[in-house]
Scaffold this motif. Structure first.
Motif, short mmCIF file in Angstrom:
data_model
loop_
_atom_site.label_atom_id
_atom_site.label_comp_id
_atom_site.label_asym_id
_atom_site.label_seq_id
_atom_site.Cartn_x
_atom_site.Cartn_y
_atom_site.Cartn_z
N SER A 184 0.80 -1.23 0.00
CA SER A 184 0.00 0.00 0.00
C SER A 184 0.83 1.27 0.00
O SER A 184 0.55 2.20 -0.77
N PRO A 185 1.88 1.37 0.85
CA PRO A 185 2.62 2.64 0.84
C PRO A 185 3.24 2.97 -0.52
O PRO A 185 3.17 4.12 -0.96
N SER A 224 0.52 4.07 -2.92
CA SER A 224 0.09 5.45 -2.67
C SER A 224 1.14 6.43 -3.16
O SER A 224 0.84 7.45 -3.79
N ALA A 257 0.95 6.58 -7.00
CA ALA A 257 -0.35 6.49 -7.67
C ALA A 257 -0.54 7.57 -8.75
O ALA A 257 -0.94 7.26 -9.88
N THR A 258 -0.26 8.81 -8.39
CA THR A 258 -0.50 9.89 -9.35
C THR A 258 0.40 9.74 -10.58
O THR A 258 -0.06 9.83 -11.72
N SER A 270 9.08 8.84 3.96
CA SER A 270 7.98 7.99 3.51
C SER A 270 8.36 7.20 2.26
O SER A 270 7.94 6.05 2.10
N ALA A 313 8.40 3.20 2.15
CA ALA A 313 7.51 2.50 1.20
C ALA A 313 8.31 1.48 0.38
O ALA A 313 7.83 0.37 0.11
#
Lengths: 340, 340
Positions: B20-21, B24, B27-28, B323, B327
């Motif tokens: 998930s990290p 995220s 994603a963009t 982060s 990730a």
């Protein structure tokens, strides 16, 4: 007044077009290219040079790298960058040949068993991939983004042309226009690129680049037309091509397209069945060859080839006359005389 | 003197590694990459997007482009050049998958019929070639010779790894070292390159480039080890992989190599026969799976994977904590927990 001179008719020997001038023109450079090819097809995995060498050493004409070398002579390029690039061109060509033979299930090429027969389809596909990647490594070493652009684009166009040909296979409705579009992509794009990059390394004008591109492209079309004519030309010596392959594979080449267009209703039915794959016996091939002969479709295909070869020659008119230009003109005319 | 404090044991929830990290984090940018992929797989030949889309739209994890995107986040890259390059990476990967499925004669991938089954081998080979060429066109548009060098070299290494794997197939004497060498080439080279190029576009130091290369390479090895473990892991959920394919194809993956090494004389004879292709029934696969289980060969393979995943994580230690790094660490640990 002096008496009128009677014209003395001198019967000049008709000069047959020949590959000899372009072979001489490029012989020294081609030795350098061959050394690069041999060196760069090596790998720690012995199967790779074994398989690649089977085809590369198998007596190919090196037409495409020869265009790069001849172009460099034409524009008076003095360096050696084009040697590596000519090798890259030959690697791209070899990769497509390997994949073509897998795609067509071909059993012989240039009178030898194909790599897919000797080494199997899996290794043949993968060694094709290797040579394609190696071609790009060679281009990257040279370092010209312009050359990389020309040859990566040509590679994409070739693949599209091959897929397009696959789509047209066994489709009797394929037109001459569609056929020319296909061979323009699958064959002529690499001829054009091989020829053009000689002008790029020599930093020629855009006009000269385009002229060499035009030369290569038209020559490539002529070359493929003659190849496709030979497949149905019983009057020709064996060119190492497996005669009748195109027929059995239902390939819509120009001799078939023209014989179909010129045929009567019965003949058209025969062609529909044959292209669909229902007539694959030797007697069917004999009948097809006879129809093609009767409608002059081989001769018409060769005539089309002559047209493109002349366009190739005329594209060179912006360059000064000289041994390089004459050799390239001779090569184009030789290409269409093959098999006579 | 104060009385000794009694330690209060707080039972922290064990954090499961998760994708998930990184999903995220990227994603963009991944939306932008997907748009490029969809746009650039188009062609005037309808069969090309149809065939390419069959695989590309088929729910791939986009692991490799994700590494490029995550790497860019890690190094704080602000531009968008990496979008096109991530798409190029995915095209190279897709091309190799298409050719792999032809080479292996695979019938399903990710729970769907493979392109070679739906569209046939010829079109599948040629569309792979097209995507490969298109990948290079994308790189040329970006214009970094350094990126071109990294990805053309990776492509050659991948092809060599695939040929090497083919050579090792059905050879019981294949060692763990040889196996690691093969997966380092056929799988990890592209993971490494995908990861490294993020540092190149961001103009990072050589040290940072190398660290991202190390991360990708070790993650790629871990990823392939787990993939190969899952093929024999009856305790795992179906990952869309066709369990038993490796067995029937006589592929020497680590679970087999270890079970053979740890087996007694009878077991070794079984493995010799099986790898040679004389034991291809369901009961043979069941027996093989049982031997692998009894010798803990799946668990040992996963343990090897954990080792490489940890090396991947530690390679990132030169980058500041944050982060993005967390990730990427999580993604590496997730990779080895797949199927548990």
């Amino acid at each position: 007044m002096a008496p009128a001179m009677s014209a003395k008719v001198v019967s000049l020997p008709v000069k047959e077009p020949s590959l000899s001038p372009i072979l001489s023109l490029t012989a020294t450079a081609m030795n350098a290219v061959n050394a690069i090819i041999l060196d760069r097809m090596q790998s720690e995995i012995p199967l790779i040079p074994a398989l690649a060498g089977h085809l590369i050493a198998g007596g190919g004409k090196r037409m495409r790298p020869m265009l790069t070398l001849a172009g460099a002579e034409l524009v008076g390029y003095q360096g050696t960058r084009h040697h590596k690039l000519a090798a890259a061109v030959e690697f791209i060509h070899t990769a497509t040949l390997l994949h073509d033979d897998v795609v067509d299930g071909s059993e012989t090429r240039r009178g030898k068993e194909t790599a897919n027969i000797v080494f199997g389809n899996p290794a043949t596909v993968l060694v094709g991939d290797f040579l394609f990647a190696r071609a790009f490594e060679l281009m990257v070493e040279d370092g010209s983004l312009k050359v990389l652009k020309i040859l990566s684009h040509a590679s994409a166009v070739i693949a599209q042309g091959e897929v397009d040909q696959l789509t047209a296979q066994r489709r009797i409705e394929t037109s001459e226009e569609r056929y020319l579009h296909i061979i323009g992509a699958k064959t002529a794009a690499l001829f054009a690129a091989a020829s053009r990059i000689s002008a790029v390394v020599a930093e020629c004008s855009e006009e000269e680049e385009r002229a060499l591109d035009d030369y290569g492209r038209n020559l490539g079309i002529a070359f493929q037309l003659v190849d496709d004519a030979i497949d149905y030309d019983t009057g020709t010596e064996d060119m190492g091509k497996d005669r009748g392959d195109d027929f059995r594979e239902g390939k819509m080449t120009l001799p078939v397209i023209l014989a179909y267009a010129r045929g009567d209703a019965d003949e058209r039915r025969f062609w529909q069945d044959a292209v669909a794959g229902f007539r694959v016996e030797d007697e069917d091939l004999a009948h097809a060859t006879d129809l093609i002969r009767r409608h002059g479709a081989v001769e018409a295909t060769r005539e089309r080839a002559r047209h493109f070869a002349e366009r190739a020659c005329d594209a060179l008119s912006i360059f000064p006359d000289g041994s390089a230009r004459r050799a390239m003109v001779d090569a184009a005319r030789f290409a269409v005389s093959r098999g006579y």
